[in-house]
Design a protein around this motif. Sequence first.
Motif, short mmCIF file in Angstrom:
data_model
loop_
_atom_site.label_atom_id
_atom_site.label_comp_id
_atom_site.label_asym_id
_atom_site.label_seq_id
_atom_site.Cartn_x
_atom_site.Cartn_y
_atom_site.Cartn_z
N GLU A 43 0.81 -1.09 0.10
CA GLU A 43 -0.04 0.24 -0.01
C GLU A 43 0.69 1.22 0.10
N LEU A 44 1.90 1.08 0.84
CA LEU A 44 2.80 2.22 0.65
C LEU A 44 3.41 2.52 -0.50
N ALA A 45 4.01 1.54 -1.06
CA ALA A 45 4.65 1.48 -2.35
C ALA A 45 3.83 2.19 -3.48
N ARG A 46 2.40 1.71 -3.33
CA ARG A 46 1.49 2.16 -4.40
C ARG A 46 1.17 3.73 -4.21
N PHE A 47 1.25 4.30 -3.23
CA PHE A 47 0.74 5.49 -2.88
C PHE A 47 2.18 6.18 -3.07
N THR A 48 3.31 6.26 -2.66
CA THR A 48 4.44 7.04 -2.77
C THR A 48 5.31 6.92 -4.17
N SER A 49 4.69 5.88 -5.06
CA SER A 49 5.33 5.84 -6.33
C SER A 49 4.68 6.96 -7.07
N ASN A 50 3.66 7.56 -6.76
CA ASN A 50 2.97 8.69 -7.57
C ASN A 50 3.70 10.22 -7.37
N TYR A 51 4.73 9.96 -6.39
CA TYR A 51 5.61 11.42 -6.08
C TYR A 51 7.04 11.06 -6.15
N PRO A 52 7.75 12.17 -6.40
CA PRO A 52 9.35 11.91 -6.19
C PRO A 52 9.62 11.14 -4.94
N TYR A 53 10.30 10.32 -5.10
CA TYR A 53 10.64 9.10 -4.15
C TYR A 53 11.29 9.91 -3.03
N TYR A 54 12.65 10.55 -3.40
CA TYR A 54 13.39 11.20 -2.29
C TYR A 54 12.83 12.31 -1.61
N LYS A 55 11.80 12.92 -2.24
CA LYS A 55 11.11 13.92 -1.59
C LYS A 55 10.20 13.43 -0.31
N TYR A 56 10.03 12.32 -0.19
CA TYR A 56 9.17 11.72 0.96
C TYR A 56 10.03 10.37 1.56
N ASN A 57 11.01 9.97 1.09
CA ASN A 57 11.55 8.70 1.61
C ASN A 57 12.12 8.90 3.24
N HIS A 58 12.13 10.23 3.63
CA HIS A 58 12.55 10.30 5.08
C HIS A 58 11.58 9.94 5.97
N ARG A 59 10.13 9.99 5.33
CA ARG A 59 8.98 9.65 6.26
C ARG A 59 8.99 8.47 6.65
N PHE A 60 9.32 7.27 5.89
CA PHE A 60 9.35 6.04 6.04
C PHE A 60 10.35 5.22 5.91
N THR A 61 11.74 5.63 5.57
CA THR A 61 12.71 4.72 5.43
C THR A 61 13.00 4.15 6.86
N ARG A 62 12.91 4.48 7.95
CA ARG A 62 13.19 3.97 9.19
C ARG A 62 12.17 2.62 9.12
N SER A 63 11.09 2.69 8.81
CA SER A 63 9.98 1.56 8.88
C SER A 63 10.35 0.45 7.88
N VAL A 64 10.88 0.91 6.74
CA VAL A 64 11.31 0.03 5.55
C VAL A 64 12.36 -0.86 6.29
N GLN A 65 13.34 -0.05 6.95
CA GLN A 65 14.46 -0.83 7.52
C GLN A 65 14.01 -1.79 8.59
N ASN A 66 13.15 -1.38 9.54
CA ASN A 66 12.73 -2.48 10.41
C ASN A 66 12.06 -3.48 9.76
N VAL A 67 11.07 -3.51 8.96
CA VAL A 67 10.70 -4.44 8.01
C VAL A 67 11.62 -5.55 7.48
N VAL A 68 12.78 -4.75 6.82
CA VAL A 68 13.63 -5.65 6.14
C VAL A 68 14.39 -6.49 7.50
N SER A 69 14.65 -5.96 8.46
CA SER A 69 15.38 -6.39 9.83
C SER A 69 14.58 -7.70 10.30
N THR A 70 13.45 -7.54 10.22
CA THR A 70 12.35 -8.64 10.79
C THR A 70 12.54 -9.70 9.88
#
Length: 244
Positions: A82-109
Amino acid sequence: MTSNTAANMIDPSIFEYLQAHGAEEIEVGERLHQLTSALNRHISTCQGLLSRIHSTPSQKLSPLLQQVEETGIKPEIVAIGELARFTSNYPYYKYNHRFTRSVQNVVSTMLLTAWLGGLGTESRPGELGRLLTIEEVGEILQVPVNLKDRDAFHVTIEEYLLALTDVMEELSRLAMNSVTMGDVGLTVRISAFVKDLFAGFQLLNLRNDIVRKRIDGVKYHVKKVEDVIYDLSLRNLLPKAEGE
């Protein structure tokens, strides 16, 4: 008279543009907050379940890992989609700082679950000590990784490396708790893995300050595990090799 003339020289469309885009920024921010909050709830569930590995012998991990996959990782995958579908409509690195830590946590789990023997498939059954590649992480999450040819949501190399440092920290803790549970063999496996991984880190030419600092800190986790192994060797508690 002069001030009125100057005021009339300002194009009202400038402020109309700013107002429209300012409203869009607020809407995007609110939606991102909703999506990341939902994702973080699934991450907390997954991390909570994985915390039980410190009191569960490795021979009895299978039921726990199944629960982690069903109630933790699968919801994470859906939320990432859901996050990927929404954020792909906007410049990635403009909003990346809003969710990068969450993505990192997903990958670590995911990395920790796979290392413990979970996330197996028919073509590649789960096995203790397996390290998922960044490509395998992308396949499981059904999102691209390390994109260079287009501006869209993806898992970055930095997020993958930072997730690995989280896993090493968790495994260094598990190495000590495994001794308490009488599972010295698992401690030895962890020791070999963290040493190999740390050696691999040394080969990287890191330019990201955050990643470099986090990887520099990994040496303390390696030392912690080495101290456990050293103590076991002094007590003659290390498992003997075959034929010895």
